[in-house]
Structure formats: C-alpha cells, structure tokens
Design a protein around this motif. Structure first.
Motif, PDB file in Angstrom:
ATOM      1  N   GLN A 116      33.244  36.899  39.035  1.00  0.00           N
ATOM      2  CA  GLN A 116      34.389  37.725  38.657  1.00  0.00           C
ATOM      3  C   GLN A 116      35.523  36.864  38.113  1.00  0.00           C
TER       4      GLN A 116
ATOM      5  N   ASN B  35      37.689  53.640  43.320  1.00  0.00           N
ATOM      6  CA  ASN B  35      39.028  54.166  43.040  1.00  0.00           C
ATOM      7  C   ASN B  35      40.017  53.098  42.572  1.00  0.00           C
TER       8      ASN B  35
ATOM      9  N   ARG C 111      36.115  50.400  45.626  1.00  0.00           N
ATOM     10  CA  ARG C 111      35.396  50.105  44.376  1.00  0.00           C
ATOM     11  C   ARG C 111      35.420  51.307  43.433  1.00  0.00           C
TER      12      ARG C 111
ATOM     13  N   GLU D 100      40.041  51.519  39.439  1.00  0.00           N
ATOM     14  CA  GLU D 100      40.136  51.375  37.983  1.00  0.00           C
ATOM     15  C   GLU D 100      41.596  51.311  37.511  1.00  0.00           C
ATOM     16  N   GLY D 101      41.959  50.193  36.863  1.00  0.00           N
ATOM     17  CA  GLY D 101      43.270  50.037  36.252  1.00  0.00           C
ATOM     18  C   GLY D 101      44.424  49.865  37.221  1.00  0.00           C
ATOM     19  N   LYS D 102      44.144  49.666  38.493  1.00  0.00           N
ATOM     20  CA  LYS D 102      45.209  49.652  39.507  1.00  0.00           C
ATOM     21  C   LYS D 102      45.643  48.239  39.893  1.00  0.00           C
TER      22      LYS D 102
ATOM     23  N   ASP E 199      35.467  44.593  40.987  1.00  0.00           N
ATOM     24  CA  ASP E 199      34.254  45.182  40.420  1.00  0.00           C
ATOM     25  C   ASP E 199      34.512  46.607  39.944  1.00  0.00           C
ATOM     26  N   GLY E 200      35.442  47.301  40.623  1.00  0.00           N
ATOM     27  CA  GLY E 200      35.784  48.667  40.232  1.00  0.00           C
ATOM     28  C   GLY E 200      36.796  48.757  39.108  1.00  0.00           C
ATOM     29  N   GLY E 201      37.205  47.618  38.550  1.00  0.00           N
ATOM     30  CA  GLY E 201      38.094  47.637  37.383  1.00  0.00           C
ATOM     31  C   GLY E 201      39.570  47.493  37.682  1.00  0.00           C
ATOM     32  N   ALA E 202      39.917  46.959  38.841  1.00  0.00           N
ATOM     33  CA  ALA E 202      41.327  46.762  39.171  1.00  0.00           C
ATOM     34  C   ALA E 202      41.984  45.826  38.166  1.00  0.00           C
ATOM     35  N   LYS E 203      43.239  46.099  37.865  1.00  0.00           N
ATOM     36  CA  LYS E 203      44.010  45.260  36.937  1.00  0.00           C
ATOM     37  C   LYS E 203      44.393  43.938  37.600  1.00  0.00           C
TER      38      LYS E 203
END
Length: 316
Positions: free
Chosen positions: A199, A149, A147, A151-153, A171-175
C-alpha cells in the motif's frame, strides 16, 4: 449467576473437534478463531480456545485440566493433524493460567511471527505471544466495515496498535489515515502491515504520541470523516476505560467533519453497550447512536454485553 469456573469435561471434546473441523473447512487459508469456549456457549469447554493462524493451530487453556482431558485433547489434535487436507504446520497448547503462559508443541514449530490473511488482506502476527499477537480476531467485522466505508475519507485511528483498521481503510480507498498510539513498536509493525499489502504509505501517518497530550496536532490534520476509537480496557499509567474514555468522547465533535462518523469500541466485560452510548450523549451530544456492529459468529457469547462492543455514531 455462578461465575466460578467449572471443571472442563473431556466428554465434551468431540464437540470441540467437530467445531474446529467446521472452522477449518470454512476458512482453510484465513486467520480465524475456530473455537471460542470463553463465550460460554459450549458446556464443559468454557476455558479453551483454538485459533487458526497462518496454518498454525494454536490452542489456549485458561485453567488446569485433568490428565484424561489433556490426553484426549492431545490425541484428538494429532488426529486432526493427520487429516492432510488442512496443511497444518504446527500444533501448540498454551497454558494461559500459568506464569508466562508456557507453550507445549504437539507438532512442528512456530516462528516468532507469521503473515496471515483476513479477507484478502495480510497482517503480521506473533503467534507465540500470549497477549500482543498483533491482530485482534474478534474485530474482523469492524475492519470489514471500515474497508467498505472508507472511500475518499480522512480517517483518524486512535489507539491504532498495529494499524489493522488503517490497512483496511487504505484498501477501501481512504484519502488519508492518521494512526495514533503511544507504542512506537506497534506503529512500526503497522507500517510493516501496510508494506506487506504493498500500500501507498504516503497516505498514512504513524504518530507515537500520548493522545491526551496531542489534541492540537491531531486536530491540525483534520477534520476527519471517520474516527475510530478502540482503546485498551486498561493500560497501566496511561489509560483506564471507565475513567478516561469520557476524555476521548468530549473531543470528538471538534475533530469531525460535517457528516462525520465515529466507530467507538469497548472490549471489557465490566461495561455494557450503554456505557459508550450514555457517555456520548453526555460528552458529545451532537453525535447520535446509529447501530452496534455484529461480532463474528465464531465469537458468540451467552452474554452479548460481556463481549466486544463496536458502535457507530454519526453527526446530527
């Protein structure tokens, strides 16, 4: 070392109850392992665990106990239930050493499934199941790391089960998250978990495939910035950790983006942390070992190598 299970001691039960109460006080509304006798850090209580699952107290016994032990256990659990600050909906004891793991109820009833909360995220769990509960509680810090780590991945979640890592990643911003698991029913529960958290499932793929027969399709959705590999120790006819993990490791470099990371997990007491480290060095030498993530404190074990091993690797 003597590996023969020792009889449990009802005289040690006050420690069990005090530990359970401490756990309830720390996380009254979160899903949590409250007592982990299996870690062998509590003398005389090595074959008992207790989980707090959606306001349901679930005790598991892994070997028969004496009548005095059962009487003291039942009386103490009833006393905990009478302490109203815990809002306990049910108390059950699962006899895991018996065929079918029969359950006895000391209080209330348990639904087939219940929504639990972990770190603010929600997951469905089957609390009456003796194996497929829907969420592995010892992986809490692994989900927390993903969560934090993601972001954007672009994330690949191998052996996705009910997609706990996927929920954490989104929730952590994964692409994007690509979930792979042979069990369509597990992935269906994974979709339910994403929907439970409201989500955007358009960012999530659920592929009910045999990993070993699907590398081409998996690769086309890459490259991946983060790959999570959390296989079962043994799944009849499809996967054996000591025999098949190497087949996973050697595929990783072709799937990773530049600077990509791998979270490689193993939860078998028959292998140590060096099993994955040495396997990675042999089969994916351009990936280097970074660190082993901590396990939750409540899953303390006298032998860290016998417990869950969650290890991070990065591209050289």
């Amino acid at each position: 070392m003597n590996d023969i299970p020792q009889p449990m001691n009802e005289g040690a039960l006050p420690l069990f109850f005090s530990t359970v109460r401490q756990g309830l006080a720390l996380a009254p509304t979160e899903v949590r392992r409250l007592f982990h006798g299996r870690g062998r850090t509590f003398t005389g209580l090595e074959q008992i665990t207790c989980d707090w699952i959606g306001q349901h107290l679930v005790v598991q016994l892994f070997r028969p106990v004496s009548e005095p032990f059962m009487a003291a256990l039942s009386q103490g659990l009833q006393q905990v239930a009478n302490e109203q600050q815990y809002s306990i909906r049910s108390i059950s004891i699962q006899h895991r050493y018996e065929m079918g793991a029969p359950t006895q109820f000391l209080l209330g009833e348990q639904p087939d499934k219940v929504a639990v909360v972990e770190g603010g995220l929600k997951y469905w769990m089957n609390i009456t199941s003796n194996q497929n509960s829907g969420l592995f509680l010892d992986m809490r810090l692994g989900r927390e790391w993903v969560r934090a780590n993601a972001e954007g991945k672009n994330v690949l979640n191998l052996f996705a089960y009910t997609c706990g890592f996927s929920v954490a990643a989104i929730d952590g911003g994964a692409k994007q998250v690509v979930n792979i698991d042979m069990a369509r029913s597990s992935l269906s529960r994974g979709r339910d978990n994403h929907n439970l958290n409201q989500q955007d499932v358009s960012k999530v793929k659920f592929l009910a495939h045999d990993i070993f027969k699907s590398w081409g399709k998996i690769k086309r959705m890459g490259p991946y910035d983060l790959i999570i590999s959390d296989p079962p120790s043994f799944q009849k006819g499809s996967f054996a950790l000591t025999k098949d993990y190497q087949k996973i490791l050697r595929r990783l470099p072709d799937l990773l983006a530049e600077g990509g990371q791998v979270l490689a997990c193993a939860n078998s007491p028959s292998v140590t942390s060096s099993f994955v480290i040495d396997g990675m060095a042999e089969h994916a030498p351009n990936l280097h070992y970074v660190q082993r993530l901590d396990n939750p404190q409540e899953f303390a074990d006298v032998d860290a190598e016998a417990s869950l091993k969650v290890q991070l690797f990065g591209m050289k």
